[in-house]
Design an enzyme around this catalytic site. Structure first.
Site, mmCIF file in Angstrom:
data_model
loop_
_atom_site.group_PDB
_atom_site.id
_atom_site.type_symbol
_atom_site.label_atom_id
_atom_site.label_comp_id
_atom_site.label_asym_id
_atom_site.label_seq_id
_atom_site.Cartn_x
_atom_site.Cartn_y
_atom_site.Cartn_z
ATOM 1 N N CYS A 2 0.785 -1.186 -0.057
ATOM 2 C CA CYS A 2 -0.053 0.057 0.128
ATOM 3 C C CYS A 2 0.914 1.408 -0.143
ATOM 4 O O CYS A 2 1.749 1.341 0.867
ATOM 5 C CB CYS A 2 -1.078 -0.047 1.174
ATOM 6 S SG CYS A 2 -2.181 -1.348 1.473
ATOM 7 N N ARG A 27 4.125 -0.639 -4.728
ATOM 8 C CA ARG A 27 3.670 -1.065 -3.195
ATOM 9 C C ARG A 27 2.489 -1.846 -3.067
ATOM 10 O O ARG A 27 2.165 -2.085 -2.079
ATOM 11 C CB ARG A 27 3.801 0.231 -2.432
ATOM 12 C CG ARG A 27 4.917 0.932 -2.360
ATOM 13 C CD ARG A 27 4.791 2.160 -1.306
ATOM 14 N NE ARG A 27 4.552 1.774 -0.188
ATOM 15 C CZ ARG A 27 5.690 1.527 0.871
ATOM 16 N NH1 ARG A 27 6.969 1.691 0.319
ATOM 17 N NH2 ARG A 27 5.303 1.132 1.965
ATOM 18 N N TRP A 80 -2.779 -2.641 -1.440
ATOM 19 C CA TRP A 80 -2.315 -4.337 -1.690
ATOM 20 C C TRP A 80 -3.409 -5.002 -0.637
ATOM 21 O O TRP A 80 -3.115 -4.796 0.326
ATOM 22 C CB TRP A 80 -1.226 -4.479 -1.355
ATOM 23 C CG TRP A 80 -0.567 -5.954 -1.710
ATOM 24 C CD1 TRP A 80 -0.127 -6.615 -2.633
ATOM 25 C CD2 TRP A 80 -0.509 -7.047 -0.586
ATOM 26 N NE1 TRP A 80 0.089 -7.669 -2.500
ATOM 27 C CE2 TRP A 80 0.009 -8.097 -1.270
ATOM 28 C CE3 TRP A 80 -0.988 -7.120 0.745
ATOM 29 C CZ2 TRP A 80 0.155 -9.315 -0.572
ATOM 30 C CZ3 TRP A 80 -0.802 -8.334 1.268
ATOM 31 C CH2 TRP A 80 -0.137 -9.265 0.836
ATOM 32 N N ASN A 106 -2.030 2.463 5.475
ATOM 33 C CA ASN A 106 -1.229 1.524 5.214
ATOM 34 C C ASN A 106 -0.908 0.700 6.464
ATOM 35 O O ASN A 106 -0.385 1.331 7.463
ATOM 36 C CB ASN A 106 0.094 2.078 4.454
ATOM 37 C CG ASN A 106 1.024 1.050 4.295
ATOM 38 O OD1 ASN A 106 2.361 1.392 4.142
ATOM 39 N ND2 ASN A 106 0.931 -0.356 4.374
ATOM 40 N N GLY A 107 -1.156 -0.634 6.521
ATOM 41 C CA GLY A 107 -1.043 -1.358 7.770
ATOM 42 C C GLY A 107 -2.116 -2.190 8.214
ATOM 43 O O GLY A 107 -2.852 -2.506 7.057
ATOM 44 N N GLU A 487 17.211 -18.784 -5.452
ATOM 45 C CA GLU A 487 16.637 -17.453 -6.037
ATOM 46 C C GLU A 487 16.583 -17.508 -7.553
ATOM 47 O O GLU A 487 15.386 -16.785 -7.963
ATOM 48 C CB GLU A 487 18.155 -16.456 -5.917
ATOM 49 C CG GLU A 487 18.005 -15.033 -6.716
ATOM 50 C CD GLU A 487 16.865 -14.272 -6.051
ATOM 51 O OE1 GLU A 487 16.287 -14.523 -4.928
ATOM 52 O OE2 GLU A 487 16.527 -13.139 -6.496
ATOM 53 N N LYS A 491 12.816 -16.549 -8.623
ATOM 54 C CA LYS A 491 12.520 -15.201 -9.837
ATOM 55 C C LYS A 491 11.503 -15.991 -10.754
ATOM 56 O O LYS A 491 10.609 -15.050 -11.249
ATOM 57 C CB LYS A 491 13.788 -15.100 -10.655
ATOM 58 C CG LYS A 491 15.023 -14.047 -9.869
ATOM 59 C CD LYS A 491 14.437 -12.673 -9.681
ATOM 60 C CE LYS A 491 13.686 -12.405 -8.668
ATOM 61 N NZ LYS A 491 14.294 -12.216 -7.424
ATOM 62 N N GLU A 494 7.903 -15.940 -9.533
ATOM 63 C CA GLU A 494 7.306 -14.632 -9.100
ATOM 64 C C GLU A 494 6.882 -13.808 -10.419
ATOM 65 O O GLU A 494 5.772 -13.346 -10.326
ATOM 66 C CB GLU A 494 8.556 -13.734 -8.589
ATOM 67 C CG GLU A 494 8.732 -13.754 -7.164
ATOM 68 C CD GLU A 494 9.999 -12.761 -6.737
ATOM 69 O OE1 GLU A 494 9.570 -11.985 -5.867
ATOM 70 O OE2 GLU A 494 11.021 -12.836 -7.522
ATOM 71 N N HIS A 510 16.527 -37.524 -2.618
ATOM 72 C CA HIS A 510 15.927 -37.771 -1.501
ATOM 73 C C HIS A 510 14.132 -37.414 -1.630
ATOM 74 O O HIS A 510 13.499 -36.963 -0.593
ATOM 75 C CB HIS A 510 16.096 -37.047 -0.311
ATOM 76 C CG HIS A 510 17.708 -37.484 0.138
ATOM 77 N ND1 HIS A 510 17.742 -39.031 0.506
ATOM 78 C CD2 HIS A 510 18.877 -37.059 0.249
ATOM 79 C CE1 HIS A 510 19.365 -38.963 0.725
ATOM 80 N NE2 HIS A 510 20.016 -37.765 0.469
ATOM 81 N N LYS A 609 6.279 -4.930 -3.744
ATOM 82 C CA LYS A 609 7.707 -5.100 -3.201
ATOM 83 C C LYS A 609 8.046 -4.637 -1.845
ATOM 84 O O LYS A 609 8.829 -5.328 -1.399
ATOM 85 C CB LYS A 609 8.116 -3.856 -4.477
ATOM 86 C CG LYS A 609 9.509 -3.682 -4.170
ATOM 87 C CD LYS A 609 10.277 -3.233 -5.453
ATOM 88 C CE LYS A 609 11.740 -3.391 -5.453
ATOM 89 N NZ LYS A 609 12.301 -4.874 -5.664
HETATM 90 C C1 G6P Z 1 8.821 -9.022 -0.894
HETATM 91 C C2 G6P Z 1 9.309 -8.763 -2.375
HETATM 92 C C3 G6P Z 1 10.637 -9.617 -2.686
HETATM 93 C C4 G6P Z 1 11.664 -9.273 -1.389
HETATM 94 C C5 G6P Z 1 11.027 -9.535 -0.240
HETATM 95 C C6 G6P Z 1 11.972 -8.797 1.058
HETATM 96 O O1 G6P Z 1 8.278 -10.259 -0.992
HETATM 97 O O2 G6P Z 1 8.459 -9.073 -3.396
HETATM 98 O O3 G6P Z 1 11.185 -9.486 -4.047
HETATM 99 O O4 G6P Z 1 12.765 -10.202 -1.625
HETATM 100 O O5 G6P Z 1 9.738 -8.676 -0.129
HETATM 101 O O6 G6P Z 1 12.089 -7.596 0.796
HETATM 102 P P1 G6P Z 1 13.240 -6.669 1.201
HETATM 103 O O7 G6P Z 1 12.859 -5.239 0.938
HETATM 104 O O8 G6P Z 1 13.099 -6.718 2.760
HETATM 105 O O9 G6P Z 1 14.424 -7.119 0.479
#
Ligand code: G6P
Length: 614
Positions: A2, A27, A80, A106-107, A487, A491, A494, A510, A609
């Site tokens: 948000c 956001r 969001w 926001n919260g 990672e 990616k 996501e 396993h 994000k």
């Molecule tokens: C969200 C984002 C991710 C990110 C994570 C941690 O889930 O979508 O891309 O890695 O938060 O965010 P930060 O700002 O703490 O690195």
């Protein structure tokens, strides 16, 4: 998670609010709205609130906001969803029953049910399913001609987290903001003032900003701002200057932010390293740690606290630290650690790693460690962010604003921070000056190597096209490549929505090997390190079961290339540095798969994000 914005000044508020929301869309982007105060007729001194809300992205809101939407003060929100479905009604701003007070939030208000029942008992009829709607109605309950006091009284009832901005039709030009757990920044313009979750929302208008702390409240109007704490005491705030330019948050010639950010990595890694490698002593200069050599020498354990991609960077970091500095180290998921009653040791060092510096889980874990006497440093990208301010020192990674939801350049910059720290710590322990010099030179050479990997984009795009219609994927690696496999899988999930699992290559036997069929490709990370033979054997096990194999390996490694169906070559280098170069093909692979599938790369579904809720 948000984004909220407020504007008070001589200009028409709506275009400024819409522009700010667009810049904060990362956001949250499921619905949005703005509310402005407008005069009840030409020359009138009485005002009403005009509200527009719309599900969808900011573009959808833009289309329904009239061109000449009058009003020189107002608030806006991009959502969001947490409480209540994505509907126009649940979008913010939310009004009180009289329609005279508007609020963006926001919260999460944790005790909203009890407050809602209490307010309903007093005759309030709620219009939305949100937790947030209790706020404007509580403000209305306490309003006796002064918005600031009413907001204060309302806040005393709230449990949970908030960044809010509130306006009242009877107080033209005034916005009251408050923060508890969700960020809020004041922007000081020339005869105009801004309030936002993030400086990106107002950077095109001002670079002079003031960061609010938890428990602080601000009143802004076009002439300035006033901050107080919960006990109504005045709080003096420092005005800070944002150090980056508007260009840093624009796409330039790139079709989307993610591509721009992937291709910026040679420069962003360079910035993270900038001036921090001390070639003379073969060590690193990290003044921001605020720790002298004696204290550093006493550290017997390092623990990383992080979420998502930042956690993966932490996993690489602790692997390297353990290997180079021989310090026991681990990386913990913040969302788990914060509720685990962790054992905090005085001679341990904790790193809260976060691109945004606002991730709620990481922030609360940091606070919990501090409460127990832990010494917590931050590794953050966003300057002035909450985690950066609340930690006792740390390393800014300086990757520049990262806008695409999926993190790329911040990850490699976080790696750079860990490599610098490992160099510093290992030089204080067993690493010789000549070994240290070799490491320092290789580290300084990373941006050049990353450039070479980026030059292979067409080949990676070709391979991505071949596999983009797979439904499942395995990403496999050992040692420092295990977190890179995690990672790579993250990616792909996501942004392409392809199901992908990252696994330690030695673990596939396993369980996960049961998934292998000709329809389930495996992507292997195979550097020429001491584990190469083992990984190669795992590749062969997959091949023997009919699974397609893509390998990211080292140029000239004919055996790996011949074993794989498709091979992505990266430059040969000191094996400790492959995390930098081998993650880049995975970023590009995910990106090109997502493009091929027509996904919204920068703003994938359901994500945000900056995750400022639990
Ligand atoms: C969200 C984002 C991710 C990110 C994570 C941690 O889930 O979508 O891309 O890695 O938060 O965010 P930060 O700002 O703490 O690195």
């Amino acid at each position: 998670m948000c984004g909220i914005i407020g504007y008070a000044g001589p200009r028409q508020a709506a275009p400024i609010l819409l522009e700010g929301l667009k810049r904060m869309e990362y956001r949250g982007y499921d619905s949005s709205g703005i509310c402005v105060g407008t005069a009840d007729g030409a020359g009138s001194t009485s005002y009403s609130l005009a509200l527009v809300k719309k599900i969808g992205k900011i573009q959808a809101l833009r289309q329904v906001v009239p061109k000449d939407f009058p009003g020189s003060w107002g608030i806006g929100h991009t959502r969001w969803a947490t409480h209540g479905a994505v509907t126009d009604r649940n979008a913010h701003p939310l009004l009180d029953n009289s329609g005279r007070i508007a609020c963006v939030h926001n919260g999460i208000i944790e005790n909203y049910r009890a407050l809602r029942e209490m307010l309903e008992g007093e005759g309030v009829v709620f219009q939305s399913e949100t937790d947030s709607e209790v706020i404007p109605n509580l403000v209305a309950k306490y309003y006796e001609g002064d918005l600031e006091s009413a907001v204060k009284a309302a806040l005393a009832n709230l449990q949970g987290t908030y960044g809010i901005a509130v306006i009242h039709a009877a107080e033209p030009g005034r916005i009251v903001g408050a923060r508890n757990g969700s960020p809020l920044v004041i922007g000081i313009g020339d005869g105009e003032m801004f309030l936002a979750s993030d400086v990106t929302a107002m950077i095109s208008h001002t670079k002079q900003v003031v960061y609010l702390n938890d428990g602080e409240l601000v009143v802004v109007d076009s002439s300035g701002f006033r901050t107080t704490d919960r006990e109504d005491r005045h709080v003096d705030k420092k005005i800070e200057k944002v150090s980056w330019e508007l260009g840093a948050i624009e796409k330039g010639d790139y079709p989307c932010y993610m591509e721009k950010e992937i291709f910026e990595q040679p420069e962003s890694i360079e910035r993270a390293l900038g001036g921090r490698i001390d070639f003379e002593t073969a060590s690193a200069k990290l003044a921001g740690l605020n720790l002298d050599r004696r204290r550093l020498g006493e550290i017997s354990r390092v623990e990383v606290i992080a979420a998502g991609t930042s956690w993966h960077a932490g996993l690489v970091g602790v692997g390297l630290l353990e290997r180079m500095a021989r310090i026991p180290a681990s990386a913990e998921l913040a969302s788990e650690l914060r509720y685990r009653n962790p054992v905090v040791q005085r001679d341990s060092l904790y790193f809260a790693v976060s691109q945004s510096g606002e991730t709620a889980d990481t922030l609360y874990a940091l606070r919990e460690m501090q409460r127990k006497g832990g010494h917590v440093l931050g590794i953050c990208n966003v300057v002035g962010s909450t985690i950066a301010r609340e930690s006792e020192g740390g390393i800014y990674v300086h990757s520049g604003p990262e806008i695409a939801v999926a993190s790329t350049k911040a990850f490699t910059s976080q790696l750079a921070a860990f490599y610098l720290f490992s160099l510093l710590m290992s030089r204080m322990r067993d690493l010789s000056i000549s070994e240290g010099s070799r490491f320092a030179r290789a580290l300084a050479g990373v941006p050049e190597q990353v450039k070479k990997v980026l030059a292979g984009r067409d080949e990676i795009q070709r391979i991505a096209k071949k596999y983009s219609h797979s439904r499942d994927f395995l990403f496999l690696g050992r040692g420092l490549m295990y977190p890179i496999a995690l990672e790579g899988a993250l990616k792909l999930k996501e942004i392409s929505y392809i199901h992908a699992e990252g696994y330690a290559a030695g673990e596939i036997k396993h369980g996960p090997i049961a998934l292998v069929t000709p329809e389930v490709p495996s992507l292997f990370l195979v550097p020429d390190d001491e584990l190469r033979e083992k990984t190669l054997s795992n590749m062969k096990e997959i091949k023997a079961r009919g699974g397609p194999v893509i390998a990211v390996g080292v140029e000239g490694d004919d055996e790996v290339a011949a074993t794989a169906d498709d091979f992505i070559a990266t430059p040969r280098m000191d094996p400790r540095f492959y995390p930098f170069t081998m993650v880049v093909p995975l970023q590009l692979f995910a990106y090109f798969c997502a493009l091929d599938l027509g996904r919204d790369v920068d703003q994938p579904r359901n994500l945000a994000k900056s995750v400022t809720v639990e």
